[in-house]
Design an enzyme around this catalytic site. Sequence first.
Site, PDB file in Angstrom:
ATOM      1  N   CYS A 273      -6.902  -2.178   6.115  1.00 24.59           N
ATOM      2  CA  CYS A 273      -5.694  -2.941   6.220  1.00 24.59           C
ATOM      3  C   CYS A 273      -5.734  -4.465   6.310  1.00 24.59           C
ATOM      4  O   CYS A 273      -4.629  -4.992   6.179  1.00 24.59           O
ATOM      5  CB  CYS A 273      -4.362  -2.074   6.890  1.00 24.59           C
TER       6      CYS A 273
ATOM      7  N   GLU B  10       1.704   1.909  12.066  1.00 27.96           N
ATOM      8  CA  GLU B  10       0.568   0.559  11.724  1.00 27.96           C
ATOM      9  C   GLU B  10       0.203   0.977  10.012  1.00 27.96           C
ATOM     10  O   GLU B  10      -0.220   2.171   9.959  1.00 27.96           O
ATOM     11  CB  GLU B  10      -0.663   0.791  12.519  1.00 27.96           C
TER      12      GLU B  10
ATOM     13  N   LYS C 152      -3.269  14.697  14.142  1.00 28.69           N
ATOM     14  CA  LYS C 152      -3.534  15.472  12.786  1.00 28.69           C
ATOM     15  C   LYS C 152      -4.427  14.264  12.108  1.00 28.69           C
ATOM     16  O   LYS C 152      -3.915  13.331  11.744  1.00 28.69           O
ATOM     17  CB  LYS C 152      -2.535  15.648  11.850  1.00 28.69           C
TER      18      LYS C 152
ATOM     19  N   GLU D 249      -1.239  -3.448  -2.330  1.00 26.51           N
ATOM     20  CA  GLU D 249      -2.457  -3.264  -1.473  1.00 26.51           C
ATOM     21  C   GLU D 249      -3.376  -2.510  -2.401  1.00 26.51           C
ATOM     22  O   GLU D 249      -2.915  -1.245  -3.091  1.00 26.51           O
ATOM     23  CB  GLU D 249      -2.191  -2.450  -0.225  1.00 26.51           C
TER      24      GLU D 249
END
Length: 484
Positions: free
Chosen positions: A290, A256, A178, A386
């Site tokens: 990331c 991840e 997806k 983040e």
Amino acid sequence: MTTALRRLRNYIDGEFRDAADGRTTEVVNPATGEPYATAPLSGSTDVDAAMAAAEAAFPAWRDLIPAERQKVLLKIADRFEERAEELIAAESENCGKPIALVRSEEIPPMVDQIRFFAGAARMLEGRSAGEYMDGFTSIIRREPVGVCAQVAPWNYPMMMAVWKFAPALAAGNTVVIKPSDTTPASTVLIADIIGSVLDELGHPRGVFNVICGDRETGRLMVEHKVPAMASITGSVRAGMQVAESASKDLKRVHLELGGKAPVVVFEDTDIAKAVEDIATAGYFNAGQDCTAATRVLVQESIHDEFVAALAKAASETKTGAIDDEDVLYGPLNNANQLKQVKGFIERLPAHAKIEAGGEQVGDKGYFFAPTVVSGLKQDDEIVQHEVFGPVITVQSFVDEKQAVEWANGVEYALASSVWTKDHARAMRMSKVLDFGCVWINTHIPLVAEMPHGGFKKSGYGKDLSAYGFDDYTRIKHVMTSLNG
């Protein structure tokens, strides 16, 4: 006059299909803020169909000798090259990425990564057979896990799809993947490419399936009874939700997740070279990476000089249209992400100083200026969390001990870098930095042969490399009697 929106569709068992109940979502070009397509908002009926197709195709795909799976992956890689301009166009529209950079920085590594895993398909290694009990021989079999439910992110839709399907298919698994609801176009095109290769070589159509949809669609995939493994690249929150959902029937999970990479710059560093490389690694893809070099720790003796040079580099970095070859990055991916980045800037504490940027660019789309923020403390929100935008923060440290403490003092542990001419210091730092990757005097290069993955809230499991391939296999012990 309105322009008709392109219709994207799911790819299930070799056929492009609308959602069973006809529901759709609009897909927006982040460079314009305007919709350009619709995609299925898939529900349980669609997920059931995709999982059934993958399950039915699994035995035949599993039982192929590795050389045959290698042929399929090599042909997929060739087809990626042949249809590169279509992929580039889809990804640029998906993400607002500069066309020239997708062509130079994404297509070649994706092709290389597929070819790497094509080779890995023939390297199903295990410990040698042997006798560990008198009269018995033990053998290790390495097998595919089964159907894999995979969820890809919106920052690198094509490349992250490759990182997921290539090792899974190479190991003998079948796939239901997806894409993000904001970036489905390139994954649907990949389905067309892979489907055509499977047809040409006479393999089951259900080996590779694509389901479009939202977070609920992803939940239905992960909780479905068929998949043996769930793999996601996404936020920490999403990863926790997947791990919780998968725990209900003890599925394997490959996560991840986020990152907050420390970039530790010591006083003996070549400042000009470090600034040039760090600015590129921090602003590339609008900082939506990331591993991005967006949390810089600089030794106090060179702090002011470094910040001035970095602010100058930021002012010279350009964001803009996809066809401008001088642009380093395009827009943020969606309106929510623009709001998030703006929020970090608006909530900066009084002691923080914006050295460059700090504002939206233009009157359409989701562009944000290259930004540098200094004067920050270790517990500030923008240091701990983040941002996922073109914002580089700078802190000043006194010595190596403090640098290590601050570098490791976040909940993420994906990537890091050390900048120094002192080899012994670089080796000391690489030992104590608690991150899955430590770069020395560089930041962000990745190769197919080396693993990518983190610790702590950055998740677990590896992408790329033989380690990433191993994650899509299971180990079986076979023992036979030598006495008839």
